[in-house]
Enzyme design. Structure first.
Site, short mmCIF file in Angstrom:
data_model
loop_
_atom_site.label_atom_id
_atom_site.label_comp_id
_atom_site.label_asym_id
_atom_site.label_seq_id
_atom_site.Cartn_x
_atom_site.Cartn_y
_atom_site.Cartn_z
N LYS A 1 -10.31 4.33 9.91
CA LYS A 1 -9.69 3.15 9.58
C LYS A 1 -8.75 2.74 10.61
O LYS A 1 -8.28 3.51 11.59
CB LYS A 1 -8.78 3.34 8.27
P1 NAD Z 1 -10.68 -10.66 1.85
O1 NAD Z 1 -9.31 -11.02 2.77
O2 NAD Z 1 -11.87 -11.35 2.06
O3 NAD Z 1 -9.91 -11.24 0.52
C1 NAD Z 1 -8.95 -10.93 -0.51
C2 NAD Z 1 -8.61 -11.78 -1.51
O4 NAD Z 1 -7.59 -11.57 -2.23
C3 NAD Z 1 -8.47 -13.34 -1.03
O5 NAD Z 1 -9.10 -14.21 -1.86
C4 NAD Z 1 -6.98 -13.41 -1.18
O6 NAD Z 1 -6.63 -14.92 -1.80
C5 NAD Z 1 -6.99 -12.30 -2.71
N1 NAD Z 1 -5.59 -12.11 -2.89
C6 NAD Z 1 -4.49 -11.74 -1.92
N2 NAD Z 1 -3.54 -11.33 -2.59
C7 NAD Z 1 -3.88 -11.49 -4.25
C8 NAD Z 1 -3.20 -11.38 -5.19
N3 NAD Z 1 -2.08 -10.69 -5.22
N4 NAD Z 1 -3.64 -11.87 -6.43
C9 NAD Z 1 -5.03 -12.25 -6.38
N5 NAD Z 1 -5.76 -12.38 -5.27
C10 NAD Z 1 -5.38 -11.96 -4.14
O7 NAD Z 1 -10.65 -9.28 1.76
P2 NAD Z 1 -11.88 -8.32 1.18
O8 NAD Z 1 -12.79 -8.11 2.21
O9 NAD Z 1 -12.67 -9.27 0.18
O10 NAD Z 1 -11.46 -6.99 0.65
C11 NAD Z 1 -10.74 -6.83 -0.45
C12 NAD Z 1 -10.43 -5.49 -0.66
O11 NAD Z 1 -11.52 -4.78 -0.84
C13 NAD Z 1 -9.45 -4.62 0.03
O12 NAD Z 1 -8.84 -3.78 -0.44
C14 NAD Z 1 -10.44 -4.09 1.05
O13 NAD Z 1 -10.06 -2.84 1.64
C15 NAD Z 1 -11.50 -3.55 0.03
N6 NAD Z 1 -12.94 -3.35 0.66
C16 NAD Z 1 -13.60 -4.46 1.44
C17 NAD Z 1 -14.78 -4.02 1.85
C18 NAD Z 1 -15.48 -5.22 2.62
O14 NAD Z 1 -16.72 -4.96 3.11
N7 NAD Z 1 -15.08 -6.49 3.09
C19 NAD Z 1 -15.53 -2.93 1.60
C20 NAD Z 1 -14.65 -1.93 0.84
C21 NAD Z 1 -13.47 -2.33 0.13
#
Ligand code: NAD
Length: 432
Positions: A122
């Site tokens: 990471k």
């Molecule tokens: P992103 O940055 O694209 O989206 C995050 C979203 O969360 C945004 O819509 C933001 O407005 C919203 N947000 C932030 N704080 C918030 C709150 N308190 N309440 C409600 N909404 C809130 O991120 P992502 O890529 O979608 O990742 C989200 C999660 O999934 C993270 O924990 C990440 O580690 C995990 N994840 C992502 C991937 C991937 O392929 N992108 C893979 C595995 C895990």
């Protein structure tokens, strides 16, 4: 495995930004509990609990106003036993070494659970990405790529998108890496734009996998349709979950939130509006239908399945006592604090853990890396089929073990994954 009374085990999500304890301490407590459950020797457990490599880098960049600002970045390789380390890069103001170490460890278990030939890694940069211009963001990403260059690359450590990073950042890292290498020597990232070797299904694969888990857990628990669903977080992951399940008549999406607020309607938000907002990448508050309420209201909206898909630690013990969902499918990494996880378990809420539910992205990343070495291009449909198949096998294995041992799905998933990594350590032996 021992038949230790699992009620004694308090398994905690690996990633925590909440107030209930340091993330690395919690990751350590988690591996120790699982090792105890599996009956692993203390010295093996100590090895599994250590990161192979952790690099901290200073990232001075020139801001648009001419001033120099120095950021801090990290890259952690928790394990390379089952293959090169693999894991995302995030931009977030709360990033620190302990958080990145905990997330890297969680990636090791995730890759092992879905049987990918990868270890866990990471990376992160402590910054507020909303304050950076496009040029500043590019200079920061490229400087990071140059600083971690000695330890990343194909066969060593491969990065991917995570919180606040996407195809654009992956393209910059790929380009910086190729420039420093003096040629195209393979990619140090997955999740690139399709034009430069990316896989078209990668962007939606994590959310697609989360949606599949929602379907399977609803079937398993015999929740009658329409299954009422709440999605908290509407970024890469949340949008793909919403888009997939809005088209499924067996589901009714009753609330979606993002950082700006929550749209809610007990009779269901209109499917077309959800799909349009997801395709446009717009904020959910802009869809203009349903009631507009504050973002945390999503978490206690009446529903069958709650998908937290935002940041970690958003559901603490206080919020957990208000959650009405029967099931939580963890789209985000570690959305529950340790206290929330224990409380929900006591209340009988089923949790499909992050290392299972959101592993669709890393499965698609694996397919993208196959495209690099084989004369193959996977279509969107093939990516979806292959993600679904691999995830389905892992889901069935975890759910069957949880049923037969009467343990939580989190403990079942972790025990399968940790045992695989432990076996690989033993079979490879120790250098020197
Ligand atoms: P992103 O940055 O694209 O989206 C995050 C979203 O969360 C945004 O819509 C933001 O407005 C919203 N947000 C932030 N704080 C918030 C709150 N308190 N309440 C409600 N909404 C809130 O991120 P992502 O890529 O979608 O990742 C989200 C999660 O999934 C993270 O924990 C990440 O580690 C995990 N994840 C992502 C991937 C991937 O392929 N992108 C893979 C595995 C895990």
């Amino acid at each position: 495995m021992t038949s230790l009374d699992t009620a004694e085990l308090e398994l905690m999500p690996a990633e925590q930004v909440g107030q209930e304890g340091a993330p690395w301490d919690q990751a350590l407590a988690q591996i120790r509990s699982v090792a105890e459950y599996l009956g692993l020797a203390d010295d093996l457990c100590a090895m599994l609990a250590s990161s192979r490599k952790a690099l901290e880098v200073s990232l001075p960049i020139r801001l648009d106003n001419g001033r120099i600002e120095t950021f801090t970045g990290y890259r952690v390789q928790h394990s390379t036993t089952r293959g090169p380390s693999k894991g995302g890069l995030r931009f977030h103001p709360l990033v620190d070494l302990e958080m990145i170490k905990a997330l890297a460890m969680s990636m090791t278990w995730k890759c092992a659970l879905v049987e990918l030939p990868y270890g866990g890694g990471k990376g992160g940069i402590r910054c507020d990405p909303t304050l950076l211009s496009l040029g500043e963001r590019e200079r920061l990403t490229r400087r990071y790529a140059a600083e971690v260059y000695p330890i990343i690359g194909p066969g060593r450590d491969v990065l991917a998108p995570d919180l606040n990073t996407g195809e654009r950042e992956m393209a910059w890292i790929y380009d910086t890496y190729s420039t420093l290498s003096g040629g195209n020597v393979g990619s140090p990232v997955t999740g690139r734009p399709v034009l430069v070797g990316g896989s078209s299904g990668r962007r939606t694969a994590t959310g697609f996998g989360v949606a599949c888990c929602c379907r399977w857990i609803a079937e398993r628990l015999e929740i009658p349709p329409p299954v009422r669903l709440v999605i908290a977080g509407f970024g890469n992951v949340g949008q793909a979950v919403a888009s997939e399940l809005a088209r499924d008549p067996a589901f009714r999406i009753v609330a979606i939130s993002d950082v700006n607020g929550c749209r809610r309607s007990p009779s269901g938000l209109p499917s077309l509006d959800i799909q349009r907002a997801a395709a446009a990448g717009s904020s959910i508050v802009e869809i203009g239908c349903g009631d507009l309420v504050d973002r945390d209201s999503a978490l206690w909206t009446e529903c069958d399945i709650l998908v937290p898909a935002a940041i970690s630690g958003v559901i603490d013990a206080e919020m957990a006592s208000e959650v009405s969902a029967r099931v939580i499918v963890e789209g985000a990494n570690g959305p529950l604090t340790d206290a929330a996880d224990s409380l929900l378990r006591r209340r009988g809420v089923e949790v499909v853990p992050d290392i299972l539910a959101n592993s669709g992205g890393v499965i698609a990343s694996y397919l993208e890396s196959i495209q690099e070495t084989e004369p193959t291009r996977f279509s969107d449909e093939e990516v979806a089929r292959l993600v679904r198949e691999r995830l389905r096998n892992a889901f069935a294995e975890v759910a069957d073990l949880a049923d037969s041992r009467q343990v939580s799905m989190r403990l079942a998933a972790l025990s399968i994954a940790v045992q695989r990594v432990a076996d690989a350590h033993v079979s490879r032996g120790l250098y020197p």
